[in-house]
Scaffold this motif. Structure first.
Motif, PDB file in Angstrom:
ATOM      1  N   SER A   2       0.895  -9.757   6.830  1.00  0.00           N
ATOM      2  CA  SER A   2       0.992  -8.980   5.599  1.00  0.00           C
ATOM      3  C   SER A   2      -0.081  -7.896   5.573  1.00  0.00           C
ATOM      4  CB  SER A   2       0.836  -9.894   4.384  1.00  0.00           C
ATOM      5  OG  SER A   2      -0.439 -10.504   4.396  1.00  0.00           O
ATOM      6  N   THR A   3       0.221  -6.810   4.883  1.00  0.00           N
ATOM      7  CA  THR A   3      -0.734  -5.720   4.731  1.00  0.00           C
ATOM      8  C   THR A   3      -1.025  -5.526   3.255  1.00  0.00           C
ATOM      9  OG1 THR A   3       1.078  -4.117   4.682  1.00  0.00           O
ATOM     10  CG2 THR A   3       0.065  -4.555   6.822  1.00  0.00           C
ATOM     11  N   SER A   4      -2.201  -5.032   2.967  1.00  0.00           N
ATOM     12  CA  SER A   4      -2.575  -4.799   1.579  1.00  0.00           C
ATOM     13  C   SER A   4      -1.768  -3.644   1.000  1.00  0.00           C
ATOM     14  CB  SER A   4      -4.064  -4.469   1.488  1.00  0.00           C
ATOM     15  OG  SER A   4      -4.839  -5.552   1.949  1.00  0.00           O
ATOM     16  N   PRO A   5      -1.431  -3.710  -0.288  1.00  0.00           N
ATOM     17  CA  PRO A   5      -0.705  -2.600  -0.929  1.00  0.00           C
ATOM     18  C   PRO A   5      -1.517  -1.318  -0.851  1.00  0.00           C
ATOM     19  CG  PRO A   5      -0.688  -4.556  -2.317  1.00  0.00           C
ATOM     20  CD  PRO A   5      -1.656  -4.830  -1.211  1.00  0.00           C
ATOM     21  N   LYS A   6      -0.826  -0.193  -0.678  1.00  0.00           N
ATOM     22  CA  LYS A   6      -1.501   1.101  -0.590  1.00  0.00           C
ATOM     23  C   LYS A   6      -1.763   1.711  -1.958  1.00  0.00           C
ATOM     24  CE  LYS A   6       1.643   3.029   1.824  1.00  0.00           C
ATOM     25  NZ  LYS A   6       2.386   4.131   2.491  1.00  0.00           N
ATOM     26  N   SER A   7      -1.112   1.164  -2.992  1.00  0.00           N
ATOM     27  CA  SER A   7      -1.235   1.760  -4.321  1.00  0.00           C
ATOM     28  C   SER A   7      -1.093   0.710  -5.407  1.00  0.00           C
ATOM     29  CB  SER A   7      -0.156   2.835  -4.513  1.00  0.00           C
ATOM     30  OG  SER A   7       1.127   2.226  -4.567  1.00  0.00           O
ATOM     31  N   GLU A  10       2.620  -0.084  -5.816  1.00  0.00           N
ATOM     32  CA  GLU A  10       3.126  -1.050  -4.840  1.00  0.00           C
ATOM     33  C   GLU A  10       2.668  -2.459  -5.203  1.00  0.00           C
ATOM     34  OE1 GLU A  10       3.028  -1.986  -0.022  1.00  0.00           O
ATOM     35  OE2 GLU A  10       2.101  -0.145  -0.797  1.00  0.00           O
ATOM     36  N   LEU A  11       1.430  -2.588  -5.655  1.00  0.00           N
ATOM     37  CA  LEU A  11       0.901  -3.880  -6.072  1.00  0.00           C
ATOM     38  C   LEU A  11       1.737  -4.451  -7.223  1.00  0.00           C
ATOM     39  CD1 LEU A  11      -1.487  -5.914  -5.722  1.00  0.00           C
ATOM     40  CD2 LEU A  11      -2.667  -4.610  -7.494  1.00  0.00           C
ATOM     41  N   PHE A  12       2.088  -3.601  -8.188  1.00  0.00           N
ATOM     42  CA  PHE A  12       2.894  -4.051  -9.316  1.00  0.00           C
ATOM     43  C   PHE A  12       4.286  -4.490  -8.860  1.00  0.00           C
ATOM     44  CE2 PHE A  12       6.137  -2.943 -12.517  1.00  0.00           C
ATOM     45  CZ  PHE A  12       5.812  -3.890 -13.481  1.00  0.00           C
ATOM     46  N   LEU A  13       4.958  -3.685  -8.050  1.00  0.00           N
ATOM     47  CA  LEU A  13       6.304  -4.034  -7.593  1.00  0.00           C
ATOM     48  C   LEU A  13       6.301  -5.305  -6.749  1.00  0.00           C
ATOM     49  CD1 LEU A  13       7.917  -0.578  -6.738  1.00  0.00           C
ATOM     50  CD2 LEU A  13       8.028  -1.896  -8.859  1.00  0.00           C
ATOM     51  N   ASN A  14       5.243  -5.493  -5.987  1.00  0.00           N
ATOM     52  CA  ASN A  14       5.113  -6.735  -5.211  1.00  0.00           C
ATOM     53  C   ASN A  14       4.994  -7.938  -6.136  1.00  0.00           C
ATOM     54  OD1 ASN A  14       5.165  -5.250  -2.865  1.00  0.00           O
ATOM     55  ND2 ASN A  14       2.997  -5.506  -2.374  1.00  0.00           N
ATOM     56  N   ARG A  15       4.234  -7.783  -7.224  1.00  0.00           N
ATOM     57  CA  ARG A  15       4.078  -8.878  -8.183  1.00  0.00           C
ATOM     58  C   ARG A  15       5.404  -9.183  -8.871  1.00  0.00           C
ATOM     59  NH1 ARG A  15       2.329 -13.088  -8.132  1.00  0.00           N
ATOM     60  NH2 ARG A  15       0.394 -12.192  -7.363  1.00  0.00           N
ATOM     61  N   VAL A  16       6.161  -8.166  -9.210  1.00  0.00           N
ATOM     62  CA  VAL A  16       7.483  -8.366  -9.828  1.00  0.00           C
ATOM     63  C   VAL A  16       8.387  -9.160  -8.888  1.00  0.00           C
ATOM     64  CG1 VAL A  16       9.600  -7.205 -10.582  1.00  0.00           C
ATOM     65  CG2 VAL A  16       7.364  -6.326 -11.306  1.00  0.00           C
ATOM     66  N   ALA A 174       6.555   4.425  -1.996  1.00  0.00           N
ATOM     67  CA  ALA A 174       6.243   4.440  -0.566  1.00  0.00           C
ATOM     68  C   ALA A 174       5.449   5.683  -0.172  1.00  0.00           C
ATOM     69  CB  ALA A 174       7.530   4.360   0.241  1.00  0.00           C
ATOM     70  N   SER A 175       5.599   6.753  -0.945  1.00  0.00           N
ATOM     71  CA  SER A 175       4.926   8.010  -0.593  1.00  0.00           C
ATOM     72  C   SER A 175       3.495   8.099  -1.134  1.00  0.00           C
ATOM     73  CB  SER A 175       5.728   9.201  -1.129  1.00  0.00           C
ATOM     74  OG  SER A 175       5.662   9.256  -2.541  1.00  0.00           O
ATOM     75  N   ILE A 176       3.107   7.148  -2.002  1.00  0.00           N
ATOM     76  CA  ILE A 176       1.761   7.180  -2.587  1.00  0.00           C
ATOM     77  C   ILE A 176       0.734   6.725  -1.557  1.00  0.00           C
ATOM     78  CG2 ILE A 176       0.258   6.262  -4.395  1.00  0.00           C
ATOM     79  CD1 ILE A 176       2.800   5.769  -6.069  1.00  0.00           C
ATOM     80  N   LYS A 177      -0.342   7.477  -1.439  1.00  0.00           N
ATOM     81  CA  LYS A 177      -1.417   7.135  -0.510  1.00  0.00           C
ATOM     82  C   LYS A 177      -2.636   6.625  -1.280  1.00  0.00           C
ATOM     83  CE  LYS A 177       0.142  10.310   3.001  1.00  0.00           C
ATOM     84  NZ  LYS A 177       0.190  11.695   3.417  1.00  0.00           N
ATOM     85  N   PRO A 178      -3.472   5.823  -0.636  1.00  0.00           N
ATOM     86  CA  PRO A 178      -4.640   5.262  -1.324  1.00  0.00           C
ATOM     87  C   PRO A 178      -5.553   6.308  -1.971  1.00  0.00           C
ATOM     88  CG  PRO A 178      -4.301   4.141   0.755  1.00  0.00           C
ATOM     89  CD  PRO A 178      -3.353   5.306   0.741  1.00  0.00           C
ATOM     90  N   ASP A 179      -5.613   7.512  -1.392  1.00  0.00           N
ATOM     91  CA  ASP A 179      -6.505   8.522  -1.962  1.00  0.00           C
ATOM     92  C   ASP A 179      -5.827   9.412  -3.003  1.00  0.00           C
ATOM     93  OD1 ASP A 179      -4.862   9.918  -0.243  1.00  0.00           O
ATOM     94  OD2 ASP A 179      -6.484  11.018   0.765  1.00  0.00           O
ATOM     95  N   HIS A 180      -4.574   9.105  -3.358  1.00  0.00           N
ATOM     96  CA  HIS A 180      -3.892   9.877  -4.390  1.00  0.00           C
ATOM     97  C   HIS A 180      -4.454   9.533  -5.763  1.00  0.00           C
ATOM     98  CE1 HIS A 180       0.078  11.048  -2.134  1.00  0.00           C
ATOM     99  NE2 HIS A 180      -1.027  11.549  -1.580  1.00  0.00           N
ATOM    100  N   LEU A 181      -4.441  10.510  -6.648  1.00  0.00           N
ATOM    101  CA  LEU A 181      -4.956  10.316  -7.997  1.00  0.00           C
ATOM    102  C   LEU A 181      -4.071   9.339  -8.774  1.00  0.00           C
ATOM    103  CD1 LEU A 181      -7.047  11.259 -10.126  1.00  0.00           C
ATOM    104  CD2 LEU A 181      -5.382  13.012 -10.801  1.00  0.00           C
ATOM    105  N   ALA A 182      -4.715   8.355  -9.429  1.00  0.00           N
ATOM    106  CA  ALA A 182      -3.990   7.386 -10.254  1.00  0.00           C
ATOM    107  C   ALA A 182      -4.247   7.617 -11.736  1.00  0.00           C
ATOM    108  CB  ALA A 182      -4.388   5.953  -9.875  1.00  0.00           C
ATOM    109  N   THR A 183      -5.497   7.887 -12.086  1.00  0.00           N
ATOM    110  CA  THR A 183      -5.871   8.004 -13.495  1.00  0.00           C
ATOM    111  C   THR A 183      -7.033   8.968 -13.680  1.00  0.00           C
ATOM    112  OG1 THR A 183      -5.240   5.701 -13.905  1.00  0.00           O
ATOM    113  CG2 THR A 183      -6.670   6.702 -15.525  1.00  0.00           C
ATOM    114  N   LEU A 184      -6.990   9.695 -14.767  1.00  0.00           N
ATOM    115  CA  LEU A 184      -8.119  10.503 -15.213  1.00  0.00           C
ATOM    116  C   LEU A 184      -8.641   9.867 -16.489  1.00  0.00           C
ATOM    117  CD1 LEU A 184      -6.955  14.210 -14.785  1.00  0.00           C
ATOM    118  CD2 LEU A 184      -8.914  13.143 -13.667  1.00  0.00           C
TER     119      LEU A 184
END
Length: 201
Positions: A2-7, A10-16, A174-184
């Protein structure tokens, strides 16, 4: 392996997917506690995300949330993330001018507002907010020439969009990368105008 979620999305959808019928949230409805399962939460989040995509939200574009703490805040935030956007947080106690400053500074394109009181703040500053294309009211009515729509209307648009584009959310996430902005997250502004703190996935 298994690999860690990138975003966060993805973490939320995995939990669902993993928890399905298990309780995700409990909230008051008509004075009674009601349980929302992970499957139910996932469906609402995807409908919200689909609605934002139907409105034309692009990756890392900002979506404001002007509301007190409540279930719809959480679902809207997750919907923004699953659509590839980034949330701009606005304190519900902010004045109309303060709301306008934050939304202008962040370049927010769409905004969720809790009720008529919060919508009125944005209506009062609408002339200063040409980039704010749509306001989604959680508890309230649509109006102002279509500038304000309800959360239920957004979710209905999202459901229709996803019926035609069933893989849209999966592709966005799938297109979200770890360094993408999530929140301001904006500071209190005690040393001048509030400043946006960038939090990535």
């Amino acid at each position: 392996m298994s690999t860690s979620p990138k975003s966060l999305a993805e973490l939320f959808l995995n939990r669902v997917a993993a928890s399905g019928s298990r309780p995700a949230y409990r909230h008051l409805v008509g004075g009674k506690w009601t349980t929302l399962t992970w499957t139910d939460a996932g469906a609402r989040v995807q409908a919200i995300a689909g609605g934002l995509l139907a409105l034309g939200l692009k990756p890392q574009e900002r979506v404001g949330i002007l509301s007190s703490t409540r279930l719809d805040w959480i679902l809207s935030d997750l919907g923004v993330l699953c659509a590839g956007g980034a949330t701009t947080t606005v304190y519900p106690s902010s004045t109309a001018a303060e709301c306008a400053f934050i939304l202008i500074d962040s370049g927010t394109r769409f905004a969720f507002a809790e009720n008529k009181s919060q919508v009125d703040k944005l209506v009062a500053e609408r002339a200063r907010l040409p980039q704010l294309e749509k306001v989604i009211v959680i508890n309230g009515e649509s109006g102002h020439g279509g500038w304000v729509i309800t959360l239920a209307e957004l979710e209905a648009q999202g459901a229709a969009f996803l019926k035609k584009n069933p893989s849209a959310i999966k592709e966005c996430v799938a297109s979200i990368k770890p360094d993408h902005l999530a929140t301001l997250i904006y500071t209190s502004g005690t040393t001048g105008n509030p400043k946006g703190v960038e939090l990535t996935h």
